[in-house]
Design an enzyme around this catalytic site. Sequence first.
Site, PDB file in Angstrom:
ATOM      1  N   SER A 294      45.787  27.546  56.593  1.00  6.49           N
ATOM      2  CA  SER A 294      45.257  26.189  56.680  1.00  6.49           C
ATOM      3  C   SER A 294      44.090  26.071  57.670  1.00  6.49           C
ATOM      4  O   SER A 294      43.017  26.627  57.432  1.00  6.49           O
ATOM      5  CB  SER A 294      46.399  25.234  57.033  1.00  6.49           C
ATOM      6  N   ASP A 305      31.512  32.971  56.866  1.00  9.89           N
ATOM      7  CA  ASP A 305      30.442  32.626  55.927  1.00  9.89           C
ATOM      8  C   ASP A 305      29.120  32.333  56.626  1.00  9.89           C
ATOM      9  O   ASP A 305      28.051  32.477  56.029  1.00  9.89           O
ATOM     10  CB  ASP A 305      30.848  31.423  55.074  1.00  9.89           C
ATOM     11  N   LYS A 319      46.093  28.942  52.101  1.00  9.45           N
ATOM     12  CA  LYS A 319      46.419  27.521  51.938  1.00  9.45           C
ATOM     13  C   LYS A 319      45.121  26.723  52.013  1.00  9.45           C
ATOM     14  O   LYS A 319      44.602  26.453  53.084  1.00  9.45           O
ATOM     15  CB  LYS A 319      47.391  27.060  53.023  1.00  9.45           C
TER      16      LYS A 319
END
Length: 408
Positions: A294, A305, A319
């Site tokens: 999460s 990224d 998740k």
Amino acid sequence: MRRQIRHLFLILAGIFIGSGVLAQKDPPSETLPWVEARLLAEVLERVRLEYVEPIDDTQLIESAVRGMVKNLDPHSQFMDSEEYAEVQILTSGNYSGVGLEVNFEEKQLRVVAAIQDTSAERAGIKSGDIIIGIDSLEVDPDKLDEAVRRLRGKPGTTVFVKILRDDEPDPIDFTLVRSSVQLSSVSFELLESGYGYIRISLFSDTTWKSTRKAVQQLRRVNKGPLKGMVLDLRDNPGGVLDSAVDIADGFLDAGIIVTASGRALDANFMHEASAGDILEGAKLLVLVNGGSASSSEIVAGALKDNNRATIVGSKTFGKGSVQTVMPLSGGQAIKITTSRYYTPSGVSIHGDGITPDIELTVDETQDLLAGISSVETDPGRALIQMDSQLRKALQILKKEKIAQTKLD
């Protein structure tokens, strides 16, 4: 109860029929199914009248609601007032109690640690102690949650605790005074000169503030800027979304942190980083595993990224959804999935997780402290225990090419 059930049916039918009237401009298929409301009312009445044992009306209705929400997905749930209070403690990072971190182990309430500067620490309760009694009541092995709640209470009130200790033949009694306790979700150490370590165990409202202070403290002990840092998110199940966004923002100078989409207006959002990197461009390595979920994955995904950090360890949990806690009128709440989130590259990690840039295995046979010359961050503070993954992460941080902010 029959009158209550019929009243419930009338309310439900009124809601659904009313909604249908208000939605007349929509296609007929959008009309809400009031017939199903009658099904719920009929089942409740049958159970109430004919189940082998009598069931409290409140319990019956609560069970129906709990099952309704639980069946939505594994992450949605109905919470009674006590469960909701637990969630509020975790998210706020504050509660009133004696200052004990405990674990349920083999149906025993075992002390993990006494939080610094609390009644429990001052009284001398130690890690490994087993709590067997609270206020003259024995701890029920099948109701350990209740025992934990009995340790909490209004500041200034007293609680009596009986514990078993391995090196003591008889139980020991403690008198503790409840007070305001700050839960710590952040721990840190200077692994060696120039290289810091921060572990985040949960994302609460206070996590970002604690992380910022940890970096400042590491710089102070290092007597200068850090060369690199390990951010340990292993076994971090998540927590408050805004906290995760703040943490990611703290290490980024620019870029998207996370986007999300859902049905409600406020379930669609995008968070972007603001200028300012608290590490001032130092190398950053994020340690993850299958227990990183999460909010942990939001942080790891944002740093990966945006090429700000190298992700090391094993694949994360996967998740990729956001749950919103919605208080109800009776002191209860529901937590339901309202959004699906995406990493800056537009990928949903739901069910897949984040694959590390460098995968590491766990070697539990190695000496926990072998090959590491650690420096205490504070006098008298216990050093972290180095596991094989953390030792390897430090080696990678020092020797490999690790993502870092380009400085002018």
